[in-house]
Design an enzyme around this catalytic site. Sequence first.
Site, PDB file in Angstrom:
ATOM      1  N   GLU A   7       0.852  -1.186   0.000  1.00  0.00           N
ATOM      2  CA  GLU A   7       0.000   0.000   0.000  1.00  0.00           C
ATOM      3  C   GLU A   7       0.894   1.245   0.000  1.00  0.00           C
ATOM      4  O   GLU A   7       2.018   1.215   0.513  1.00  0.00           O
ATOM      5  CB  GLU A   7      -0.883  -0.021   1.260  1.00  0.00           C
ATOM      6  CG  GLU A   7      -1.767   1.211   1.400  1.00  0.00           C
ATOM      7  CD  GLU A   7      -2.847   1.061   2.482  1.00  0.00           C
ATOM      8  OE1 GLU A   7      -2.895   0.017   3.158  1.00  0.00           O
ATOM      9  OE2 GLU A   7      -3.649   2.006   2.634  1.00  0.00           O
ATOM     10  N   GLN A  32       1.350  -6.560   5.447  1.00  0.00           N
ATOM     11  CA  GLN A  32       1.716  -6.244   4.081  1.00  0.00           C
ATOM     12  C   GLN A  32       3.061  -6.909   3.768  1.00  0.00           C
ATOM     13  O   GLN A  32       3.437  -7.810   4.503  1.00  0.00           O
ATOM     14  CB  GLN A  32       1.730  -4.734   3.912  1.00  0.00           C
ATOM     15  CG  GLN A  32       0.336  -4.128   4.193  1.00  0.00           C
ATOM     16  CD  GLN A  32       0.176  -2.666   3.774  1.00  0.00           C
ATOM     17  OE1 GLN A  32       1.018  -2.085   3.137  1.00  0.00           O
ATOM     18  NE2 GLN A  32      -0.954  -2.067   4.182  1.00  0.00           N
ATOM     19  N   ASN A  66      -6.680   1.473   2.762  1.00  0.00           N
ATOM     20  CA  ASN A  66      -7.392   2.728   3.005  1.00  0.00           C
ATOM     21  C   ASN A  66      -6.972   3.815   2.019  1.00  0.00           C
ATOM     22  O   ASN A  66      -7.773   4.676   1.646  1.00  0.00           O
ATOM     23  CB  ASN A  66      -7.127   3.210   4.439  1.00  0.00           C
ATOM     24  CG  ASN A  66      -7.651   2.236   5.488  1.00  0.00           C
ATOM     25  OD1 ASN A  66      -8.502   1.399   5.195  1.00  0.00           O
ATOM     26  ND2 ASN A  66      -7.145   2.324   6.697  1.00  0.00           N
ATOM     27  N   GLU A  90      -6.436  -9.331   3.230  1.00  0.00           N
ATOM     28  CA  GLU A  90      -5.601  -8.743   4.296  1.00  0.00           C
ATOM     29  C   GLU A  90      -5.635  -9.673   5.499  1.00  0.00           C
ATOM     30  O   GLU A  90      -6.710  -9.894   6.066  1.00  0.00           O
ATOM     31  CB  GLU A  90      -6.095  -7.351   4.715  1.00  0.00           C
ATOM     32  CG  GLU A  90      -5.806  -6.273   3.696  1.00  0.00           C
ATOM     33  CD  GLU A  90      -6.143  -4.876   4.192  1.00  0.00           C
ATOM     34  OE1 GLU A  90      -5.994  -4.601   5.401  1.00  0.00           O
ATOM     35  OE2 GLU A  90      -6.547  -4.056   3.349  1.00  0.00           O
ATOM     36  N   ASN A 108     -12.084  -0.746  -1.017  1.00  0.00           N
ATOM     37  CA  ASN A 108     -11.457  -1.317   0.182  1.00  0.00           C
ATOM     38  C   ASN A 108     -12.288  -0.992   1.419  1.00  0.00           C
ATOM     39  O   ASN A 108     -12.643   0.174   1.648  1.00  0.00           O
ATOM     40  CB  ASN A 108     -10.056  -0.731   0.365  1.00  0.00           C
ATOM     41  CG  ASN A 108      -9.370  -1.249   1.622  1.00  0.00           C
ATOM     42  OD1 ASN A 108      -9.012  -2.428   1.703  1.00  0.00           O
ATOM     43  ND2 ASN A 108      -9.185  -0.378   2.613  1.00  0.00           N
ATOM     44  N   GLU A 109     -12.602  -1.997   2.202  1.00  0.00           N
ATOM     45  CA  GLU A 109     -13.257  -1.841   3.523  1.00  0.00           C
ATOM     46  C   GLU A 109     -14.337  -0.756   3.518  1.00  0.00           C
ATOM     47  O   GLU A 109     -14.319   0.160   4.345  1.00  0.00           O
ATOM     48  CB  GLU A 109     -12.199  -1.544   4.598  1.00  0.00           C
ATOM     49  CG  GLU A 109     -11.224  -2.675   4.795  1.00  0.00           C
ATOM     50  CD  GLU A 109     -10.290  -2.520   6.001  1.00  0.00           C
ATOM     51  OE1 GLU A 109     -10.184  -1.405   6.541  1.00  0.00           O
ATOM     52  OE2 GLU A 109      -9.670  -3.520   6.386  1.00  0.00           O
ATOM     53  N   TYR A 162      -6.823  -9.162  11.383  1.00  0.00           N
ATOM     54  CA  TYR A 162      -5.537  -9.004  12.057  1.00  0.00           C
ATOM     55  C   TYR A 162      -5.710  -9.449  13.507  1.00  0.00           C
ATOM     56  O   TYR A 162      -6.750  -9.189  14.112  1.00  0.00           O
ATOM     57  CB  TYR A 162      -5.100  -7.540  12.046  1.00  0.00           C
ATOM     58  CG  TYR A 162      -4.861  -6.970  10.659  1.00  0.00           C
ATOM     59  CD1 TYR A 162      -3.635  -7.154  10.017  1.00  0.00           C
ATOM     60  CD2 TYR A 162      -5.852  -6.252  10.000  1.00  0.00           C
ATOM     61  CE1 TYR A 162      -3.405  -6.625   8.754  1.00  0.00           C
ATOM     62  CE2 TYR A 162      -5.637  -5.720   8.732  1.00  0.00           C
ATOM     63  CZ  TYR A 162      -4.409  -5.911   8.113  1.00  0.00           C
ATOM     64  OH  TYR A 162      -4.193  -5.385   6.862  1.00  0.00           O
TER      65      TYR A 162
HETATM   66  O1  AHR Z   1      -3.072  -2.944   6.087  1.00  0.00           O
HETATM   67  C1  AHR Z   1      -3.281  -1.773   6.806  1.00  0.00           C
HETATM   68  C2  AHR Z   1      -4.715  -1.273   6.717  1.00  0.00           C
HETATM   69  O2  AHR Z   1      -5.562  -2.167   7.368  1.00  0.00           O
HETATM   70  C3  AHR Z   1      -5.302  -1.171   5.334  1.00  0.00           C
HETATM   71  O3  AHR Z   1      -5.010   0.039   4.717  1.00  0.00           O
HETATM   72  C4  AHR Z   1      -6.777  -1.279   5.583  1.00  0.00           C
HETATM   73  O4  AHR Z   1      -7.450  -1.841   4.504  1.00  0.00           O
HETATM   74  C5  AHR Z   1      -6.876  -2.093   6.849  1.00  0.00           C
HETATM   75  O5  AHR Z   1      -7.704  -1.512   7.782  1.00  0.00           O
END
Ligand code: AHR
Length: 496
Positions: free
Chosen positions: A26, A346, A71, A291, A171-172, A243
């Site tokens: 990103e 990432q 994001n 992700e 995205n999201e 995550y």
């Molecule tokens: O990977 C970091 C961030 O986590 C990304 O930009 C977003 O998509 C997620 O919230």
Amino acid sequence: MKAKITVAAEMKIGSIDRRMFGSFIEHLGRAVYGGIYEPGHPMADEDGFRKDVIGLINELDVPVVRYPGGNFVSGYDWEDGVGPVSERPKHLELAWGVTEPNTFGTNEFMRWCQKAKTSPMMAVNLGTRGPDAARALVEYCNHKSNSKYSDLRISHGYKDPWGVKLWCLGNEMDGPWQMCSKTAEEYGRVANEASKMMKWVDPSIETVLCGSSSRYMNTFGQWEQKTLEIAYDNVDYVSLHQYYDNHRGDTASFLAKSLDLDDFIYSVICVCDYVKAKKRSKKQINLSFDEWNVWYHSNGAPVERWSTAPNQLEDIYNFEDALVVACMLITLLRHADRVKIACLAQLVNVIAPIFTKTGGGSFRQTTFYPFKMMSKYARGAALSPIINCPKYDCKDFTDVPYLESIVTYDEENDEVALFAVNRSLDEKMLLDINLLGFEGYKAVSFEALEGFDVLQENTFGDERVTMRSKELPVSDGKITTAELEPLSFSVIRFRK
Ligand code: AHR
């Protein structure tokens, strides 16, 4: 403790799509600038790409890289990142509160993908922009010539189209932190129209619909249902993001997080198939886990507002993080029939397995190793083993199997691989491995990540958390017995 794993070639979950070992770059922190791209660095090539970083990425063997966000993409004007670099504007980047110089953009990324031996997974801006900008970008990237945007690409010095096959539809989009976040109805409609037009420009592409940004969002479940009801016929995958953290310092619960992941994947499959049933559709929507990772060490670190490429989200991983990454990958493989794409988020510097110093060296984080081992050896088909092992209870879960494991069978190379995490904090595991129908197969290598303090990290010039070769496990001709250390990740490969 004793455990047993039994498996046969016929117990196939599904073929492992190589894109399961994707990753993500990103425009965030030092992922691009000071990560993959650093003109003037002693290791930079003529395009400014760091060759040391490309070397490490090649070691991981990453088949696909998602770009440019995250994001970031929800405020990205892709036109600012193409054409003569001296004419590209600087941009106030609202997702992360920094200044984006735009000296690296779509064409630089495509060239980098070629050199890094990977392929692009592009995301389009469905936040501040929409279907029109999205179809223009597909035309810019994939159309041969004789149209506004393909001719623009050619005028920028790129005669041949890039042929990008995989596209994320934003995205999201249910996250309030997202620029122009949307309700499910709003997003479903925009994503459907964007995907439709993008495929009209290039029918060979595949698209990924945004699932909810987390299973813990209030929107989760209904979001997937509603957006799929609108866009089902025009999209190919739905995305998942997850995550994990260990803020509480509770290793037993942290290592069990993959049970939550397993449940999450199963829930999304259920919603996809509910919509399929409701629509009486013959089409199956698969999952793109675009992700996933451990992320928490860097939370709260201050960032200078409007700076460029600051040290953002630079988690330094430890040994227990590597074990959790191993458990997460094993879980993803267990769903190989439906999870076709997954991106470790990432790739460089930003919550990443590769870490660099701007102007300096690089090193492999602890989490590099489970990813590398599985990307390299989890080939062919994922098999569903029967596992017998003791279980434990912890703060967050009950009945956590001490053994997290998967077996893969690579028919082409005639190789069976077993990946195993022993979650026990203090007990060795004697693991009996029964490979039914694999007569004459013997263990040819046994490597493990083991014997470190849970908080042990790697750093520049000191990559002590690394895989070590072990003595081959004993076999009675039928059962192979391997000793797995407490808190360990093991890889055992078998050949005839
Ligand atoms: O990977 C970091 C961030 O986590 C990304 O930009 C977003 O998509 C997620 O919230």
